[in-house]
Scaffold this motif. Structure first.
Motif, PDB file in Angstrom:
ATOM      1  N   GLN A 253      41.182  60.137  -0.829  1.00  0.00           N
ATOM      2  CA  GLN A 253      41.737  59.003  -0.085  1.00  0.00           C
ATOM      3  C   GLN A 253      42.317  57.919  -0.986  1.00  0.00           C
TER       4      GLN A 253
ATOM      5  N   HIS B 228      33.372  65.062  -0.671  1.00  0.00           N
ATOM      6  CA  HIS B 228      33.951  64.298   0.441  1.00  0.00           C
ATOM      7  C   HIS B 228      35.214  65.056   0.886  1.00  0.00           C
ATOM      8  N   TRP B 229      35.016  66.330   1.235  1.00  0.00           N
ATOM      9  CA  TRP B 229      35.948  67.136   2.027  1.00  0.00           C
ATOM     10  C   TRP B 229      37.065  67.846   1.260  1.00  0.00           C
TER      11      TRP B 229
ATOM     12  N   ASN C 229      29.253  64.427   2.061  1.00  0.00           N
ATOM     13  CA  ASN C 229      29.587  63.384   3.009  1.00  0.00           C
ATOM     14  C   ASN C 229      29.924  64.031   4.356  1.00  0.00           C
ATOM     15  N   GLU C 230      29.164  63.680   5.380  1.00  0.00           N
ATOM     16  CA  GLU C 230      29.496  64.033   6.762  1.00  0.00           C
ATOM     17  C   GLU C 230      29.812  65.515   6.981  1.00  0.00           C
TER      18      GLU C 230
ATOM     19  N   TYR D 295      29.865  54.287  12.761  1.00  0.00           N
ATOM     20  CA  TYR D 295      31.063  53.568  13.192  1.00  0.00           C
ATOM     21  C   TYR D 295      30.940  53.064  14.629  1.00  0.00           C
TER      22      TYR D 295
ATOM     23  N   HIS E 255      35.631  61.387  18.873  1.00  0.00           N
ATOM     24  CA  HIS E 255      35.410  62.182  17.662  1.00  0.00           C
ATOM     25  C   HIS E 255      36.557  63.131  17.379  1.00  0.00           C
TER      26      HIS E 255
ATOM     27  N   GLY F  86      39.100  62.627  15.585  1.00  0.00           N
ATOM     28  CA  GLY F  86      39.468  62.543  14.178  1.00  0.00           C
ATOM     29  C   GLY F  86      40.947  62.800  13.974  1.00  0.00           C
TER      30      GLY F  86
ATOM     31  N   TRP G 229      37.847  53.045  18.555  1.00  0.00           N
ATOM     32  CA  TRP G 229      36.394  53.212  18.550  1.00  0.00           C
ATOM     33  C   TRP G 229      35.760  51.920  19.056  1.00  0.00           C
TER      34      TRP G 229
ATOM     35  N   GLU H 199      28.344  54.146   5.001  1.00  0.00           N
ATOM     36  CA  GLU H 199      29.684  53.752   5.470  1.00  0.00           C
ATOM     37  C   GLU H 199      29.547  53.007   6.776  1.00  0.00           C
TER      38      GLU H 199
ATOM     39  N   TRP I  95      32.882  50.439   4.442  1.00  0.00           N
ATOM     40  CA  TRP I  95      34.034  51.341   4.360  1.00  0.00           C
ATOM     41  C   TRP I  95      35.239  50.535   4.818  1.00  0.00           C
TER      42      TRP I  95
ATOM     43  N   GLU J  21      43.891  57.742   5.434  1.00  0.00           N
ATOM     44  CA  GLU J  21      42.931  57.984   6.519  1.00  0.00           C
ATOM     45  C   GLU J  21      43.168  59.371   7.136  1.00  0.00           C
ATOM     46  N   TRP J  22      43.030  60.408   6.296  1.00  0.00           N
ATOM     47  CA  TRP J  22      43.045  61.792   6.737  1.00  0.00           C
ATOM     48  C   TRP J  22      44.225  62.085   7.667  1.00  0.00           C
TER      49      TRP J  22
HETATM   50  C1  PNW Z   1      34.558  58.928   7.961  1.00  0.00           C
HETATM   51  N1  PNW Z   1      35.001  61.362  13.971  1.00  0.00           N
HETATM   52  O1  PNW Z   1      35.323  59.838   8.680  1.00  0.00           O
HETATM   53  C2  PNW Z   1      34.792  59.345   6.516  1.00  0.00           C
HETATM   54  O2  PNW Z   1      33.642  59.520   5.741  1.00  0.00           O
HETATM   55  C3  PNW Z   1      35.810  58.528   5.813  1.00  0.00           C
HETATM   56  O3  PNW Z   1      36.409  59.305   4.800  1.00  0.00           O
HETATM   57  C4  PNW Z   1      36.811  57.978   6.803  1.00  0.00           C
HETATM   58  O4  PNW Z   1      37.879  57.341   6.169  1.00  0.00           O
HETATM   59  C5  PNW Z   1      36.050  57.030   7.706  1.00  0.00           C
HETATM   60  O5  PNW Z   1      34.947  57.653   8.314  1.00  0.00           O
HETATM   61  C6  PNW Z   1      36.896  56.393   8.786  1.00  0.00           C
HETATM   62  O6  PNW Z   1      37.371  57.367   9.668  1.00  0.00           O
HETATM   63  C7  PNW Z   1      35.197  60.139  10.013  1.00  0.00           C
HETATM   64  O7  PNW Z   1      36.006  61.896  14.477  1.00  0.00           O
HETATM   65  C8  PNW Z   1      36.294  60.705  10.631  1.00  0.00           C
HETATM   66  O8  PNW Z   1      33.939  61.183  14.611  1.00  0.00           O
HETATM   67  C9  PNW Z   1      36.239  61.104  11.931  1.00  0.00           C
HETATM   68  C10 PNW Z   1      35.056  60.955  12.637  1.00  0.00           C
HETATM   69  C11 PNW Z   1      33.939  60.399  12.029  1.00  0.00           C
HETATM   70  C12 PNW Z   1      34.017  59.998  10.707  1.00  0.00           C
END
Ligand code: PNW
Length: 491
Positions: free
Chosen positions: A22, A122-123, A166-167, A304, A322, A324, A358, A386, A445, A452-453
């Motif tokens: 990122q 981290h992915w 991570n996640e 979040y 979710h 994403g 969100w 985060e 975060w 942002e992905w």
């Molecule tokens: C997290 N969802 O991502 C990540 O750890 C970070 O890299 C990212 O930038 C941050 O939160 C903000 O999005 C998520 O869909 C992405 O539930 C998607 C989801 C949850 C967390």
């Protein structure tokens, strides 16, 4: 909710977080090769506007300035991730030039008195390993341990805090079931296999690092939610909340902390896809769950938002928070990341929402920490690894280019909503501590606006603004607010 001054205990750590893909950029420098995100971002329709992390925040070259900025904010700790494809390009031999970057970064942090908080994954799986099956292949877990040990070889003398993953929910169900994150695969079986092999990689790495050095502080970071039924007396609503809690929280908490997958969720998924469940069960070898449940020193919690759920279709409901992924013409459609939740519906409850749509629900964080501290992991130190929010920031001021350099300086970024979001969530963290939950740190975060992905650069989470044309950093009002909180150690 407590309204008096909340003063944090000595030793509580305030930090900020980022992730390699990122922010680093320098995607193909010094021997780094493609990760699944480099490949995925190049697929038409995968990422908003086709944006990639090729340059991102150019942190790879600007890390020393960024560490200086962390010092100015008063950060006590910095959570970052290492890039597997930099350390072991294509998942193969160790690349000393890639490791050297993290060596320099860690030295810079330590010189600035900032605690390095390292996440190994981290992915950003090396694309070459994805081509051999990625996380659906058991072998990837073995490759991960080799990678982790090579990072430890280089940094183990200076880094105390190690987070394996991570996640994993995102890198399994969002990535291999829903197809909205890299590698963009779709299907229940692939998501379930990916989750298992990720957890196996976690457990094996904990065992291997522990064996090397019993003094390390070892953990995993999970993204967790608070899933409430719209009506606690309506069995269909209660069941909807159970499903989301099960697939999102318990699918990871239970194996990691209790050594078993949640039976109710397994049977829900079996109803939808019995073959997937049979193949997944066959991929679980004897001893795997003991490995996955290897004792930890701490648990990282990314929070979040929570969610309100119903078993009854909702008029005009926005759908799952979710996803994403991105709605829009140039972006691919997604499948649900919840294999057995077709009968789950999200209920609008009128809470304010962030730029990700969100909900803002700080008390959910207090309840989540309480649940972990009482039900799941009494005695296990917790860290909020985060928490943050995307908003469209208002940029003000004389952003005049220096005629000599062309660099624009000055300017203010007014982000009152983000400042409020941070303040309320730091307070919510404190409320859990006051109840006796062992929470030892909070990481915002993110330090910087970043990639942002699937949203590309379209969503900004930073407490520091990044101008992607000039790479100028401007501390936002929220960054100043966070610095004040850290200086006062109170909110
Ligand atoms: C997290 N969802 O991502 C990540 O750890 C970070 O890299 C990212 O930038 C941050 O939160 C903000 O999005 C998520 O869909 C992405 O539930 C998607 C989801 C949850 C967390």
């Amino acid at each position: 909710m407590n309204t008096s001054v909340r003063r944090f205990p000595d030793g509580f750590l305030f930090g900020a977080a980022t992730a390699a893909y990122q922010i680093e950029g320098a995607a193909f420098e010094d021997g780094r090769t493609a990760s699944i995100w480099d490949a995925f971002a190049r697929e038409p329709g995968a990422v908003l506007n086709g944006e990639t992390g090729d340059v991102a925040c150019d942190h790879y070259h600007r890390y020393a300035d960024d560490v200086r900025l962390m010092g100015e904010l008063g950060l006590q700790a910095y959570r970052f991730s290492t890039s597997w494809a930099r350390v072991r390009p294509d998942g193969g031999a160790v690349n000393p030039a890639g490791l050297a970057f993290y060596d320099r970064l860690v030295d810079e942090l330590l010189a600035g008195g900032i605690v390095p908080w390292l996440t190994l994954y981290h992915w950003d799986l090396p694309q070459a390993l994805e081509e051999k099956g990625g996380w659906t292949s058991r072998d990837t877990a073995e490759r991960f341990v080799e990678y982790a040990l090579s990072v430890h070889d280089a940094l183990g003398d200076r880094v105390q805090h190690w987070t394996t993953l991570n996640e994993p929910w995102c890198s399994s169900f969002l990535s291999y079931t829903a197809g909205v994150h890299a590698p963009g695969r779709v299907g229940i079986e692939d998501g379930m296999l990916a989750a298992h092999h990720l957890l196996l990689a976690h457990g094996r790495t904990v065992q291997a690092l522990r064996e090397r050095d019993p003094r390390l502080d070892l953990g995993i970071t999970l993204n967790l939610t608070v899933a409430d039924p719209a009506d606690a007396r309506d069995p269909a609503d209660v069941d909807a909340a159970r499903r989301i809690d099960g697939q999102f929280n318990r699918w990871f908490l239970d194996p990691v902390l209790r050594g078993a997958y949640p039976a109710d969720v397994v049977s829900d998924i079996r109803e939808v896809d019995p073959i997937a469940v049979r193949r997944w069960a066959a991929a679980i070898h004897e001893g795997d769950l003991d490995t996955i449940a290897a004792p930890l020193d701490c648990l990282g919690v990314n929070y979040y938002h929570g969610e309100l759920l119903s078993g009854t279709p909702q008029p005009g409901s926005a759908g799952t928070p979710h996803d994403g992924g991105v709605e829009g013409e140039n972006v691919r459609r997604t499948r649900s990341p919840f294999p057995a939740a077709d009968d789950v519906h999200w209920v609008e409850r009128g809470l304010p929402r962030t730029g990700m749509d969100w909900e803002v629900q700080p008390e959910g964080l207090t309840r989540l920490l309480r649940r972990l501290g009482t039900e799941y992991a009494p005695g296990l130190p917790l860290y909020v690894t985060e928490n943050g929010a995307a908003y469209d920031d208002e940029v003000e001021g004389a952003r005049v280019a220096d005629p000599a350099t062309g660099v624009r300086t000055g300017g203010l970024v007014h982000d009152a909503e983000r400042a409020m979001f941070l303040r309320e969530h730091v307070a919510a963290t404190y409320d859990a501590i006051e109840e006796g939950v062992d929470v030892r740190g909070y990481f915002a975060w993110s330090l910087l606006d970043n990639y942002e992905w699937s949203w590309g650069y379209g969503k900004r989470f930073g407490i520091v603004r990044v101008d992607y044309d000039t790479q100028e950093r401007i501390v936002k009002d929220s960054g100043r607010e966070y610095a004040r909180i850290i200086a006062a150690r109170a909110v």
